[in-house]
Motif scaffolding. Sequence first.
Motif, PDB file in Angstrom:
ATOM      1  N   THR A   1       0.835  -1.210   0.000  1.00 37.83           N
ATOM      2  CA  THR A   1       0.000   0.000   0.000  1.00 37.83           C
ATOM      3  C   THR A   1       0.866   1.256   0.000  1.00 37.83           C
ATOM      4  O   THR A   1       0.579   2.234  -0.709  1.00 37.83           O
ATOM      5  N   ARG A   2       1.937   1.248   0.785  1.00 38.73           N
ATOM      6  CA  ARG A   2       2.849   2.393   0.822  1.00 38.73           C
ATOM      7  C   ARG A   2       3.518   2.599  -0.535  1.00 38.73           C
ATOM      8  O   ARG A   2       3.683   3.731  -1.004  1.00 38.73           O
ATOM      9  N   LEU A   3       3.881   1.507  -1.180  1.00 32.38           N
ATOM     10  CA  LEU A   3       4.534   1.624  -2.480  1.00 32.38           C
ATOM     11  C   LEU A   3       3.536   2.014  -3.569  1.00 32.38           C
ATOM     12  O   LEU A   3       3.890   2.723  -4.519  1.00 32.38           O
ATOM     13  N   ASP A   4       2.293   1.552  -3.431  1.00 31.44           N
ATOM     14  CA  ASP A   4       1.245   2.029  -4.354  1.00 31.44           C
ATOM     15  C   ASP A   4       1.089   3.540  -4.234  1.00 31.44           C
ATOM     16  O   ASP A   4       0.867   4.245  -5.236  1.00 31.44           O
ATOM     17  N   ALA A   5       1.206   4.059  -3.014  1.00 28.96           N
ATOM     18  CA  ALA A   5       1.119   5.511  -2.816  1.00 28.96           C
ATOM     19  C   ALA A   5       2.294   6.226  -3.479  1.00 28.96           C
ATOM     20  O   ALA A   5       2.140   7.326  -4.030  1.00 28.96           O
ATOM     21  N   VAL A   6       3.468   5.610  -3.447  1.00 34.18           N
ATOM     22  CA  VAL A   6       4.633   6.179  -4.155  1.00 34.18           C
ATOM     23  C   VAL A   6       4.352   6.242  -5.649  1.00 34.18           C
ATOM     24  O   VAL A   6       4.631   7.247  -6.313  1.00 34.18           O
ATOM     25  N   ILE A   7       3.768   5.177  -6.176  1.00 32.10           N
ATOM     26  CA  ILE A   7       3.443   5.157  -7.606  1.00 32.10           C
ATOM     27  C   ILE A   7       2.372   6.189  -7.931  1.00 32.10           C
ATOM     28  O   ILE A   7       2.448   6.883  -8.959  1.00 32.10           O
TER      29      ILE A   7
ATOM     30  N   GLU B   1       1.952   8.961  -6.465  1.00 29.76           N
ATOM     31  CA  GLU B   1       2.623  10.267  -6.481  1.00 29.76           C
ATOM     32  C   GLU B   1       3.324  10.486  -7.815  1.00 29.76           C
ATOM     33  O   GLU B   1       3.273  11.589  -8.375  1.00 29.76           O
ATOM     34  N   ARG B   2       3.952   9.437  -8.329  1.00 30.32           N
ATOM     35  CA  ARG B   2       4.601   9.561  -9.640  1.00 30.32           C
ATOM     36  C   ARG B   2       3.565   9.901 -10.723  1.00 30.32           C
ATOM     37  O   ARG B   2       3.828  10.688 -11.626  1.00 30.32           O
ATOM     38  N   LEU B   3       2.390   9.303 -10.609  1.00 30.24           N
ATOM     39  CA  LEU B   3       1.367   9.505 -11.634  1.00 30.24           C
ATOM     40  C   LEU B   3       0.781  10.913 -11.611  1.00 30.24           C
ATOM     41  O   LEU B   3       0.203  11.359 -12.615  1.00 30.24           O
ATOM     42  N   THR B   4       0.926  11.628 -10.501  1.00 25.71           N
ATOM     43  CA  THR B   4       0.412  13.007 -10.455  1.00 25.71           C
ATOM     44  C   THR B   4       1.167  13.921 -11.417  1.00 25.71           C
ATOM     45  O   THR B   4       0.665  14.984 -11.773  1.00 25.71           O
ATOM     46  N   ARG B   5       2.366  13.537 -11.812  1.00 32.01           N
ATOM     47  CA  ARG B   5       3.131  14.352 -12.765  1.00 32.01           C
ATOM     48  C   ARG B   5       3.435  13.553 -14.040  1.00 32.01           C
ATOM     49  O   ARG B   5       4.466  13.739 -14.673  1.00 32.01           O
ATOM     50  N   ALA B   6       2.509  12.647 -14.360  1.00 32.99           N
ATOM     51  CA  ALA B   6       2.682  11.800 -15.537  1.00 32.99           C
ATOM     52  C   ALA B   6       1.518  11.991 -16.501  1.00 32.99           C
ATOM     53  O   ALA B   6       0.448  12.476 -16.129  1.00 32.99           O
ATOM     54  N   ARG B   7       1.740  11.600 -17.736  1.00 31.86           N
ATOM     55  CA  ARG B   7       0.675  11.618 -18.743  1.00 31.86           C
ATOM     56  C   ARG B   7       0.578  10.245 -19.396  1.00 31.86           C
ATOM     57  O   ARG B   7       1.558   9.493 -19.468  1.00 31.86           O
ATOM     58  N   LEU B   8      -0.608   9.920 -19.861  1.00 30.57           N
ATOM     59  CA  LEU B   8      -0.845   8.625 -20.495  1.00 30.57           C
ATOM     60  C   LEU B   8      -0.362   8.659 -21.943  1.00 30.57           C
ATOM     61  O   LEU B   8      -0.729   9.553 -22.712  1.00 30.57           O
TER      62      LEU B   8
END
Length: 488
Positions: free
Chosen positions: A446-452, A454-461
């Motif tokens: 769950t903690r690592l999913d939260a890290v991911i 966070e990465r997705l907040t500055r990512a684009r599809l």
Amino acid sequence: MTQEALESLLLAIWPHVAAVFTVLANVLASGHAVLRKRDVRAAVAWVGLVWLVPLVGVVLYLVLGINRIRRRSRALALRQEHAQFPPQSGVPACTPETLTTAVPPAAHLAPLARLVDEVIHHRPLLPGNRLVPLEAGVGAYPAMLEAIDAARTSISLCSYIFDNDEAGGRFVDALGRAVKRGVQVRVLIDALGARYHWPPVTGRLRRAGVRVARFLPTLFFPARLPFMNLRNHRKLLVVDGRVGFTGGMNIREHFLPGHGDAKDLHFRVEGPVVGQLQETFAEDWVFTTKERLKGEAWFPPLEPAGPVFARGIPDGPDEDFETVRWTLLGALACARSTVRIVTPYFIPDPALIMALNVAALRGVRVDVVLPEKLNLPVVQWASTAQLWQVMRPNCRVFLTAPPFDHTKLMVVDGAWSLVGSANWDPRSLRLNFEFNVECYDPELATRLDAVIDERLTRARLLTLEELKGRSLPIRLRDGVARLLSPYL
């Protein structure tokens, strides 16, 4: 025979001698490729190169084509000597059967644990561990330096890159202070990684009293030339045999705030699995220096420290060949709901691409998070050239905006995590010495999913339409780069 006659004879026969030598060298190199290469396409390519470009092809094969080191006897002798496993703490190893009741959310992943048991016979899955994620710069380096300053008996440090810069200087100073306190310190740096910064940090470490060695130096060792393409990419720090750090971070100022602010993730590790970190370092150290690390200073009894079931997974062109690749394939086969991957370098081979495709077709949500701009353009071109193969059966690829993200993570079904040094590319999965840790624990996942997240907040599809919309010259450039993927 006169001098003139001897010279005439030599001039007459040397082309024949050269021809015989060339044919013999080609035959030996071709035979080695035919007998040792697992991939038929690789064997055909090397044999073709050897005969189409005589001698030059042989030299290239010696430098780039031989990707195995035999060191099993030394490693097994080391394990028997310090007898670290089963662990001295008395904590029993976890079997796939006990995992189903110990970690119910991971019960369906018991076949994965069984697979890794078979692939890595000498490193069991161990309960009682704690792993704390540490972000680059503000989290990881301070925690590592604090642990070094608290060391009382021993410090072992392995890094692919250890730059002689501001970050490296902080570690040199801390290690030097430890030596003055009477702590036994051993530092292992990859011989190629040590040359990323000039002058190399090795001299500075020696002046501080630190015992340092370079892994597989080849510049002045012709006998090791065939292994120059095999690098130690592991990142390990173990303090007093009890506290460990591992992950994807090298030691360089790129990760310091205000020096480029590159992103990465490292982990503080406690519990019985720290012994596996130390064992891996000890094997590399004895291979490099012939010195055996033994006794409680290096291998103390280890007590449970947390809820995580964990196992160290070493990988390299030796007896641990392709262990991470087998683990990835097993995790993809067992996944039921989600697979989340973060990696800077993504050039999966056909088997991994098919495994990703099959998982997506089974209804698993597969997300791959990559940097939008890599620090190695050729690797990015090769990666982009084959992304369409991954994306077509509904796998999603996200591109994160700068700064460059060096993080390496995999989380499956919110219950299993894989962290460490390996990338999703041929160099990590076949040529480099790597170290990863598999973890069964929903809270950590769950903690690592939260890290991911966070990465997705500055990512684009990334979309297939965007890939198809690249100009023909760009697509050709990327396609040519993909041909080099076995060496990237």
